[in-house]
Write a protein that holds these residues in place. Sequence first.
Motif, PDB file in Angstrom:
ATOM      1  N   UNK A  60      20.133  14.075   1.273  1.00 31.76           N
ATOM      2  CA  UNK A  60      19.593  12.867   0.657  1.00 31.76           C
ATOM      3  C   UNK A  60      18.807  13.232  -0.585  1.00 31.76           C
ATOM      4  N   UNK A  61      18.998  12.467  -1.652  1.00 32.17           N
ATOM      5  CA  UNK A  61      18.214  12.653  -2.874  1.00 32.17           C
ATOM      6  C   UNK A  61      17.440  11.367  -3.126  1.00 32.17           C
ATOM      7  N   UNK A  62      16.140  11.512  -3.310  1.00 33.81           N
ATOM      8  CA  UNK A  62      15.268  10.375  -3.586  1.00 33.81           C
ATOM      9  C   UNK A  62      14.794  10.440  -5.033  1.00 33.81           C
ATOM     10  N   UNK A  63      14.711   9.302  -5.668  1.00 33.03           N
ATOM     11  CA  UNK A  63      14.168   9.197  -7.017  1.00 33.03           C
ATOM     12  C   UNK A  63      13.431   7.863  -7.078  1.00 33.03           C
ATOM     13  N   UNK A  64      12.266   7.830  -6.480  1.00 25.09           N
ATOM     14  CA  UNK A  64      11.544   6.589  -6.251  1.00 25.09           C
ATOM     15  C   UNK A  64      10.901   6.021  -7.507  1.00 25.09           C
ATOM     16  N   UNK A  65      10.146   6.819  -8.230  1.00 25.12           N
ATOM     17  CA  UNK A  65       9.393   6.297  -9.377  1.00 25.12           C
ATOM     18  C   UNK A  65       9.787   6.894 -10.720  1.00 25.12           C
ATOM     19  N   UNK A  66      10.886   7.648 -10.790  1.00 23.73           N
ATOM     20  CA  UNK A  66      11.163   8.378 -12.034  1.00 23.73           C
ATOM     21  C   UNK A  66      12.321   7.845 -12.843  1.00 23.73           C
ATOM     22  N   UNK A  67      13.207   7.095 -12.264  1.00 27.45           N
ATOM     23  CA  UNK A  67      14.413   6.660 -12.971  1.00 27.45           C
ATOM     24  C   UNK A  67      14.078   5.943 -14.269  1.00 27.45           C
ATOM     25  N   UNK A 101       0.845  -1.197   0.000  1.00 23.37           N
ATOM     26  CA  UNK A 101       0.000   0.000   0.000  1.00 23.37           C
ATOM     27  C   UNK A 101       0.880   1.247   0.000  1.00 23.37           C
ATOM     28  N   UNK A 102       0.286   2.366  -0.367  1.00 20.41           N
ATOM     29  CA  UNK A 102       1.029   3.623  -0.374  1.00 20.41           C
ATOM     30  C   UNK A 102       1.572   3.942   1.013  1.00 20.41           C
ATOM     31  N   UNK A 103       0.775   3.701   2.037  1.00 26.76           N
ATOM     32  CA  UNK A 103       1.192   3.994   3.408  1.00 26.76           C
ATOM     33  C   UNK A 103       2.391   3.133   3.814  1.00 26.76           C
ATOM     34  N   UNK A 104       2.360   1.859   3.468  1.00 26.15           N
ATOM     35  CA  UNK A 104       3.494   0.974   3.777  1.00 26.15           C
ATOM     36  C   UNK A 104       4.745   1.395   3.026  1.00 26.15           C
ATOM     37  N   UNK A 105       4.576   1.835   1.775  1.00 26.09           N
ATOM     38  CA  UNK A 105       5.725   2.300   1.008  1.00 26.09           C
ATOM     39  C   UNK A 105       6.335   3.538   1.661  1.00 26.09           C
ATOM     40  N   UNK A 106       5.498   4.489   2.069  1.00 27.08           N
ATOM     41  CA  UNK A 106       5.998   5.697   2.732  1.00 27.08           C
ATOM     42  C   UNK A 106       6.760   5.343   4.000  1.00 27.08           C
ATOM     43  N   UNK A 107       6.207   4.454   4.786  1.00 24.92           N
ATOM     44  CA  UNK A 107       6.855   4.052   6.033  1.00 24.92           C
ATOM     45  C   UNK A 107       8.159   3.302   5.780  1.00 24.92           C
ATOM     46  N   UNK A 108       8.192   2.474   4.751  1.00 29.05           N
ATOM     47  CA  UNK A 108       9.411   1.726   4.403  1.00 29.05           C
ATOM     48  C   UNK A 108      10.530   2.675   3.999  1.00 29.05           C
ATOM     49  N   UNK A 109      10.210   3.647   3.180  1.00 31.83           N
ATOM     50  CA  UNK A 109      11.209   4.623   2.746  1.00 31.83           C
ATOM     51  C   UNK A 109      11.649   5.473   3.929  1.00 31.83           C
ATOM     52  N   UNK A 119      13.041  20.150   2.762  1.00 39.23           N
ATOM     53  CA  UNK A 119      13.548  19.917   1.423  1.00 39.23           C
ATOM     54  C   UNK A 119      12.615  20.389   0.339  1.00 39.23           C
ATOM     55  N   UNK A 120      12.887  19.905  -0.847  1.00 39.69           N
ATOM     56  CA  UNK A 120      12.146  20.284  -2.040  1.00 39.69           C
ATOM     57  C   UNK A 120      11.784  19.056  -2.838  1.00 39.69           C
ATOM     58  N   UNK A 121      10.685  19.175  -3.534  1.00 43.91           N
ATOM     59  CA  UNK A 121      10.329  18.205  -4.546  1.00 43.91           C
ATOM     60  C   UNK A 121      10.601  18.806  -5.908  1.00 43.91           C
ATOM     61  N   UNK A 122      10.823  17.950  -6.883  1.00 46.22           N
ATOM     62  CA  UNK A 122      10.960  18.377  -8.272  1.00 46.22           C
ATOM     63  C   UNK A 122       9.921  17.599  -9.064  1.00 46.22           C
ATOM     64  N   UNK A 123       9.083  18.333  -9.787  1.00 45.17           N
ATOM     65  CA  UNK A 123       7.991  17.707 -10.530  1.00 45.17           C
ATOM     66  C   UNK A 123       7.697  18.549 -11.761  1.00 45.17           C
ATOM     67  N   UNK A 173      16.074  16.918   2.219  1.00 44.42           N
ATOM     68  CA  UNK A 173      15.751  15.928   1.192  1.00 44.42           C
ATOM     69  C   UNK A 173      15.373  16.604  -0.120  1.00 44.42           C
ATOM     70  N   UNK A 174      15.896  16.074  -1.221  1.00 43.51           N
ATOM     71  CA  UNK A 174      15.471  16.457  -2.563  1.00 43.51           C
ATOM     72  C   UNK A 174      14.795  15.241  -3.159  1.00 43.51           C
ATOM     73  N   UNK A 175      13.518  15.379  -3.512  1.00 40.16           N
ATOM     74  CA  UNK A 175      12.740  14.262  -4.060  1.00 40.16           C
ATOM     75  C   UNK A 175      12.490  14.532  -5.543  1.00 40.16           C
ATOM     76  N   UNK A 176      13.196  13.808  -6.397  1.00 42.68           N
ATOM     77  CA  UNK A 176      13.092  13.978  -7.841  1.00 42.68           C
ATOM     78  C   UNK A 176      11.889  13.206  -8.361  1.00 42.68           C
ATOM     79  N   UNK A 177      10.994  13.909  -9.036  1.00 39.74           N
ATOM     80  CA  UNK A 177       9.752  13.280  -9.482  1.00 39.74           C
ATOM     81  C   UNK A 177       8.856  13.026  -8.298  1.00 39.74           C
ATOM     82  N   UNK A 178       8.626  14.056  -7.504  1.00 38.73           N
ATOM     83  CA  UNK A 178       7.963  13.910  -6.200  1.00 38.73           C
ATOM     84  C   UNK A 178       6.467  13.641  -6.275  1.00 38.73           C
ATOM     85  N   UNK A 179       5.883  13.672  -7.473  1.00 38.67           N
ATOM     86  CA  UNK A 179       4.452  13.413  -7.579  1.00 38.67           C
ATOM     87  C   UNK A 179       3.644  14.435  -6.814  1.00 38.67           C
ATOM     88  N   UNK A 180       2.725  13.984  -6.001  1.00 42.22           N
ATOM     89  CA  UNK A 180       1.842  14.899  -5.265  1.00 42.22           C
ATOM     90  C   UNK A 180       2.429  15.363  -3.933  1.00 42.22           C
TER      91      UNK A 180
END
Length: 91
Positions: A81-88, A2-10, A42-46, A20-27
């Motif tokens: 930290x830079x995150x790129x969860x769903x965009x690579x 679930x989305x909630x489990x994914x958020x908690x896992x990350x 931090x910032x998101x990039x979308x 944190x910089x979140x590349x392709x941060x979605x919503x």
Amino acid sequence: MTDRLMLESIARLVPRGARVLDLGCGDGALLAHLRDTLGCTGYGVEIDDAKVHACLQRGIDVLQLNLEEGLALVEDDSFDLVLQIDTLQHL
């Protein structure tokens, strides 16, 4: 997962208070979760207008940029930290 489990896992991998910089941060849900649970900043990039608007509604700082054109606005060592969860896979 679930989305909630994914958020908690990350979130378990992110240090408390990290910048944190979140590349392709979605919503902005992940950044909001990190802010609310770990005190991260931090910032998101979308690129998508609707998703940028959703980030702003959540109180997330977001840059509307195309990742394929680079991140010239982001200075070295600006983030812990830079995150790129769903965009690579899209680049």
